[in-house]
Motif scaffolding. Structure first.
Motif, mmCIF file in Angstrom:
data_model
loop_
_atom_site.group_PDB
_atom_site.id
_atom_site.type_symbol
_atom_site.label_atom_id
_atom_site.label_comp_id
_atom_site.label_asym_id
_atom_site.label_seq_id
_atom_site.Cartn_x
_atom_site.Cartn_y
_atom_site.Cartn_z
ATOM 1 N N PHE A 168 9.883 -10.873 14.719
ATOM 2 C CA PHE A 168 9.470 -9.574 14.197
ATOM 3 C C PHE A 168 9.772 -8.493 15.222
ATOM 4 N N TRP A 169 9.816 -7.256 14.694
ATOM 5 C CA TRP A 169 10.088 -6.079 15.498
ATOM 6 C C TRP A 169 8.848 -5.192 15.511
ATOM 7 N N MET A 170 8.656 -4.485 16.607
ATOM 8 C CA MET A 170 7.540 -3.572 16.739
ATOM 9 C C MET A 170 8.035 -2.283 17.395
ATOM 10 N N ALA A 171 7.750 -1.150 16.735
ATOM 11 C CA ALA A 171 8.165 0.148 17.267
ATOM 12 C C ALA A 171 6.934 0.996 17.549
ATOM 13 N N SER A 172 6.924 1.641 18.710
ATOM 14 C CA SER A 172 5.773 2.440 19.144
ATOM 15 C C SER A 172 6.121 3.916 19.153
ATOM 16 N N HIS A 191 21.172 -2.387 22.180
ATOM 17 C CA HIS A 191 21.251 -3.744 22.714
ATOM 18 C C HIS A 191 19.871 -4.225 23.122
ATOM 19 N N LEU A 192 19.618 -5.554 22.958
ATOM 20 C CA LEU A 192 18.361 -6.154 23.375
ATOM 21 C C LEU A 192 18.450 -6.608 24.820
ATOM 22 N N SER A 193 17.366 -6.411 25.555
ATOM 23 C CA SER A 193 17.340 -6.776 26.964
ATOM 24 C C SER A 193 15.960 -7.313 27.307
ATOM 25 N N ASN A 194 15.902 -8.268 28.239
ATOM 26 C CA ASN A 194 14.608 -8.778 28.713
ATOM 27 C C ASN A 194 13.910 -7.769 29.614
ATOM 28 N N LYS A 195 14.650 -6.817 30.087
ATOM 29 C CA LYS A 195 14.078 -5.800 30.949
ATOM 30 C C LYS A 195 13.441 -4.701 30.095
ATOM 31 N N MET A 196 12.273 -4.228 30.557
ATOM 32 C CA MET A 196 11.584 -3.181 29.820
ATOM 33 C C MET A 196 12.476 -1.947 29.743
ATOM 34 N N ASP A 197 12.681 -1.462 28.490
ATOM 35 C CA ASP A 197 13.558 -0.323 28.282
ATOM 36 C C ASP A 197 13.067 0.459 27.065
ATOM 37 N N HIS A 198 13.641 1.647 26.859
ATOM 38 C CA HIS A 198 13.249 2.506 25.752
ATOM 39 C C HIS A 198 14.432 2.744 24.837
ATOM 40 N N PHE A 199 14.187 2.633 23.527
ATOM 41 C CA PHE A 199 15.197 3.009 22.542
ATOM 42 C C PHE A 199 15.342 4.528 22.521
ATOM 43 N N GLY A 200 14.245 5.203 22.774
ATOM 44 C CA GLY A 200 14.299 6.650 22.919
ATOM 45 C C GLY A 200 14.112 7.419 21.630
ATOM 46 N N MET A 241 9.569 3.134 22.216
ATOM 47 C CA MET A 241 9.881 1.773 22.632
ATOM 48 C C MET A 241 9.930 0.866 21.406
ATOM 49 N N VAL A 242 11.001 0.042 21.321
ATOM 50 C CA VAL A 242 11.166 -0.930 20.239
ATOM 51 C C VAL A 242 11.262 -2.321 20.860
ATOM 52 N N ARG A 243 10.331 -3.224 20.446
ATOM 53 C CA ARG A 243 10.290 -4.586 20.991
ATOM 54 C C ARG A 243 10.668 -5.589 19.912
ATOM 55 N N TYR A 244 11.308 -6.675 20.356
ATOM 56 C CA TYR A 244 11.649 -7.776 19.455
ATOM 57 C C TYR A 244 10.986 -9.041 19.980
ATOM 58 N N ALA A 270 10.608 -13.153 19.309
ATOM 59 C CA ALA A 270 11.126 -14.324 18.596
ATOM 60 C C ALA A 270 9.993 -15.060 17.873
ATOM 61 N N ASP A 271 8.787 -15.044 18.451
ATOM 62 C CA ASP A 271 7.577 -15.580 17.825
ATOM 63 C C ASP A 271 6.385 -15.020 18.594
ATOM 64 N N LEU A 272 5.195 -15.428 18.199
ATOM 65 C CA LEU A 272 3.997 -14.873 18.809
ATOM 66 C C LEU A 272 3.824 -15.291 20.259
ATOM 67 N N GLN A 273 4.384 -16.431 20.626
ATOM 68 C CA GLN A 273 4.203 -16.934 21.982
ATOM 69 C C GLN A 273 5.247 -16.398 22.964
ATOM 70 N N SER A 274 6.278 -15.805 22.434
ATOM 71 C CA SER A 274 7.382 -15.383 23.291
ATOM 72 C C SER A 274 7.121 -14.004 23.883
ATOM 73 N N SER A 275 7.743 -13.799 25.046
ATOM 74 C CA SER A 275 7.745 -12.463 25.626
ATOM 75 C C SER A 275 8.757 -11.610 24.867
ATOM 76 N N PRO A 276 8.543 -10.314 24.780
ATOM 77 C CA PRO A 276 9.431 -9.483 23.963
ATOM 78 C C PRO A 276 10.739 -9.153 24.677
ATOM 79 N N GLN A 277 11.726 -8.801 23.846
ATOM 80 C CA GLN A 277 12.938 -8.167 24.320
ATOM 81 C C GLN A 277 12.875 -6.700 23.910
ATOM 82 N N TYR A 278 13.595 -5.860 24.636
ATOM 83 C CA TYR A 278 13.492 -4.418 24.435
ATOM 84 C C TYR A 278 14.836 -3.862 23.970
ATOM 85 N N LEU A 279 14.760 -2.966 22.986
ATOM 86 C CA LEU A 279 15.960 -2.327 22.458
ATOM 87 C C LEU A 279 16.258 -1.093 23.292
#
Length: 819
Positions: free
Chosen positions: A229-233, A256-265, A237-240, A242-251
């Protein structure tokens, strides 16, 4: 690089700590909060679930709302210092007040002194239940967390699979702790010489989603695999996940998705999959399409909602620029659709092929058509004088249930659904909050407002409320709908992130508060219950009852209802009391009744905790069956006597009237005979008659039943009637003058003696005279009416027929035949 890694590690530790830390709530009670004394020696819970506190100023009951203090009578004890209290097998208490011992009945709230043998037994009970003074308190809550509370106020905890205790920042603010008690809700009560502290433990399985904090969530979107699932704030910031237990990826800004905290803007308000690409609707920046590259469509627009139809078109709702539709192909083709609304917040495509537009300007509906020119939208608006119209023009959310019903959530007038005729709306009066979103899950419609989640069962129309209290902190819900996973996990957007909760597990743990009777008073005086029975004497008719649903964690939303009915009655309607937990019944009629009370639980659904009281109201003697039978007999006998007396009076009046009417008739015959004799003498002798000889001597009749005065009065009346039989101008004034009385006295005495009014008596005499003339003469009816004092033959005939049921002519013919 090392500094960045260290910063990430610190953030991870903080997040894991916030995510996994259990939550408890601490409340304090002292004399300022209603306690009779800060010095507490013991806390126990009775069999009904009520909390009792032994203090140095009486025995105190706490019902979750207020404190009720009970003290022994001065004749029993001069002190109110309760040293200890223990509960007996029968549910009553043994109390130590200074050096003396008493029994306390928890139903009647009456103290009684114990005798010598009972005192020794009480001392042994106190020995078996000493005051609890330890170095620390250890317990495990319902959620598997182990707790330790040291007597210096420190609170520490550890999880089920961990043996290391962690200190919490909060401390118990009691200076001298003497004991503790754990109630049936697993609340911990700690007490001492300066008050009471209550600690409630919350479910740490309801937790904030990792890395979701920091800003309000505007969009939650479940991807096609059902797990990710995706979550937008609101902070861009837009997070992806993979499941509830996973750490998010950032758009990032390039898509592009990245493991590093980033902002879609960009502030993303909606997402959808279309043409195998992820589409993001943004506020102020249009639509971004994520494929191999990132593409911006409809720039500068506020995009709030997407819907895909079966014709492979994407419908786009914009605020202030109406409805757009995007046709896929080698290049995307964008069409403007003519609608009655420019500002559109939500889209809904129904199973029947209708497109609904919701926004601050109302609700618009049209049938989907391949030819956009053929689509004609019907606009629904609020009509102030029409209850079947849209409740409010400001529409926030839409939902089509599995049954096909269309639900509409408004900004200020709650929830409604569209009737089958598609012309009117049914308003659901229970839901008056701002409806942020609507969802369907587990066979129910779920409604999210700013501070609560509630549902309605379509089949039974029953409602259940789930307030914000399950969350560890006080938060408000976000505008986007909760995301519900295939496992039943709810992702609830709030003002500072997303909370994850297992709704089925939470519902299963709902606490049913027992409902207890606190006080029953009759006519303002306390009245003791005998079990669940209340007996009211004949002079007691006003009943007041105070009760409470015992929830010591969260009772703010508990509401109450009652019904009072005759023994054996069914289907009596419940009367809502709201948050009021007392009732008064006035002027109760004698009989056998059942008083039932119930409450909701903390979630707002009616709990299975109905409490019954049988009420017996004894009747006064005047209300008994015997008294009613005697009364009926007296009435019957009385009426019989009255009727008999009236009949005697009427008969007597008729006899008197007939007697004097006959007297008048006889005098008239005598006078007529004398006049006839004198006329014959004149014709034979030729001498004029002597007027003195022609004077008729009126016969005076004395009725034995009457007094001399009444006989004289009726004689004067009779004389007047005789003289005025043919006088059409005779009046009641003339009769009063002739009888030497006033008109009122004349009328009253004539009614009393004869049953007739004066003029009725005169009329009866005239009719009798007319009968005589019809029988004995050949005079015309016209002449007879004149001789009997009638100026009109028509009026005479009508009066004659009214009295004798035949006309004068018929009377004459009848009596000719008889003669």
């Amino acid at each position: 690089m090392q500094r960045c890694l260290l910063l990430v590690l610190i953030v991870l530790m903080l997040v894991v700590k916030v995510w996994g830390e259990p939550v408890c709530e601490i409340l304090y009670f002292n004399e300022l909060k209603g306690l009779p004394s800060n010095h507490i020696t013991r806390i126990i819970q009775d069999k009904q679930g009520a909390i009792w506190m032994a203090t140095w100023n009486g025995l105190c009951l706490y019902d979750g709302y207020e404190f009720h203090t009970y003290k022994s009578n001065d004749a029993l004890s001069t002190s109110d210092r309760f040293r200890n209290v223990v509960m007996e097998e029968d549910g009553n208490f043994v109390c130590a007040i200074d050096d003396d011992f008493f029994n306390f009945n928890v139903v009647s709230h009456v103290f009684s002194r114990l005798n010598g043998v009972e005192k020794e037994y009480a001392k042994q009970k106190m020995t078996l239940h000493p005051l609890q003074i330890k170095t620390e308190i250890s317990l495990t809550d319902d959620f598997g967390t182990r707790w330790q509370i040291a007597f210096d106020g420190r609170i520490s905890y550890c999880g089920q699979d961990d043996n290391t205790f962690t200190n919490m920042p909060d401390r118990i603010k009691l200076n001298h702790i003497t004991g503790f008690f754990i109630d049936r809700q697993k609340c911990l009560w700690i007490y001492g010489h300066d008050g009471v502290c209550r600690i409630a433990f919350f479910d740490n399985n309801i937790h904030r989603l990792a890395f979701s904090g920091g800003a309000a969530v505007k969009c939650l979107f479940s991807d096609s695999d059902g797990q990710s699932f995706w979550m937008a704030s609101s902070n861009g910031m837009v997070r992806y996940y993979a499941d509830l237990q996973s750490s998010p990826q950032y758009l990032d800004a390039q898509g592009h998705l990245s493991n590093k905290m980033d902002h879609f803007g960009r502030k993303v308000y909606c997402m959808d999959r279309f043409d195998d690409k992820l589409w993001l609707g943004c506020k102020g920046e249009g639509v971004f399409v994520l494929g191999k590259t990132i593409e911006n469509i409809l720039p500068d627009l506020d995009v709030y909602s997407f819907e895909c139809d079966s014709l492979e078109r994407l419908w786009v709702a914009t605020m202030d620029d109406g409805l757009k539709v995007i046709q896929k192909g080698e290049h995307y083709i964008i069409y403007n659709v003519e609608t009655p609304m420019k500002s559109i917040r939500r889209l809904l495509l129904t199973s029947s092929g209708e497109l609904l537009l919701a926004g601050p300007e109302g609700l618009a509906v049209a049938k989907i058509d391949k030819d956009l020119q053929k689509m004609k939208f019907h606009l629904y608006l609020n009509q102030p004088d029409n209850e079947a119209s849209l409740p409010s023009n400001a529409v926030m959310s839409l939902l089509e249930s599995s049954s096909g019903r269309i639900y509409v959530g408004t900004e200020s007038r709650g929830l409604c659904y569209m009737e089958e005729d598609k012309q009117s709306f049914h308003r659901m009066s229970h839901y008056q909050n701002v409806i942020l979103s609507l969802s369907e899950w587990d066979g129910k419609i779920w409604i999210v407002s700013s501070n609560r989640i509630e549902n309605v069962d379509e089949s039974t129309n029953t409602r259940t409320v789930y307030d914000h209290y399950p969350y560890p902190i006080n938060v408000s819900h976000g505008e986007c709908a909760p995301l519900i996973t295939a496992e039943g996990k709810w992702l609830v957007p709030v003002s500072s992130g997303v909370y994850v909760m297992d709704m089925k597990q939470y519902i299963a743990k709902r606490y049913v508060p027992p409902l207890v009777i606190l006080n029953a008073s009759v006519d303002g005086y306390r009245h003791g219950l005998q079990g669940d029975t209340l007996l009211l004497s004949p002079d007691e008719r006003n009943l007041s009852v105070q009760f409470a649903a015992l929830d010591y964690i969260y009772n703010e939303n508990i509401v109450y209802a009652y019904r009072f009915m005759k023994e054996g009655e069914e289907n009596t309607n419940w009367i809502d009391l709201g948050e009021q937990h007392s009732l008064t019944l006035m002027d109760i009629c004698p009989g056998e009744y059942v008083l039932e009370m119930r409450s909701t639980d903390a979630s707002g659904g009616w709990a299975d905790n109905i409490r019954h009281i049988k009420v017996f109201v004894e009747p006064k003697f005047s209300e008994t069956v015997l008294a009613k039978v005697l009364l009926i007999m007296v009435v019957v006998v009385g009426w019989g006597y009255i009727i008999r007396y009236l009949k005697v009076i009427k008969r007597r009046q008729r006899e008197i009237a007939d007697t004097y009417l006959k007297l008048i008739e006889e005098n008239a015959r005598i006078r007529e005979s004398e006049v006839t004799t004198l006329r014959r003498r004149k014709s034979v002798i030729g001498v004029a008659p002597n007027h003195k000889q022609a004077e008729t001597q009126t016969t005076i009749l004395a009725v034995e039943q009457l007094s001399e005065y009444d006989n004289e009065f009726l004689s004067r009346v009779s004389a007047f009637v005789e003289e005025n039989l043919s006088n059409a101008n005779a009046t009641i004034d003339d009769m009063a003058l002739a009888t030497i009385t006033s008109k009122s006295v004349l009328y009253r005495k004539m009614k009393l003696l004869t049953g007739n009014s004066p003029m009725d008596f005169l009329a009866s005499a005239r009719i009798r005279e007319a009968c005589h003339l019809l029988e004995s003469t050949q005079l015309l009816v016209k002449d007879i009416s004149s001789r009997c004092g009638y100026t009109s033959q028509r009026y005479f005939s009508r009066a004659f027929k009214r009295d004798l049921n035949m006309s004068p002519s018929e009377y004459r013919d009848t009596h000719k035949i008889l003669n």
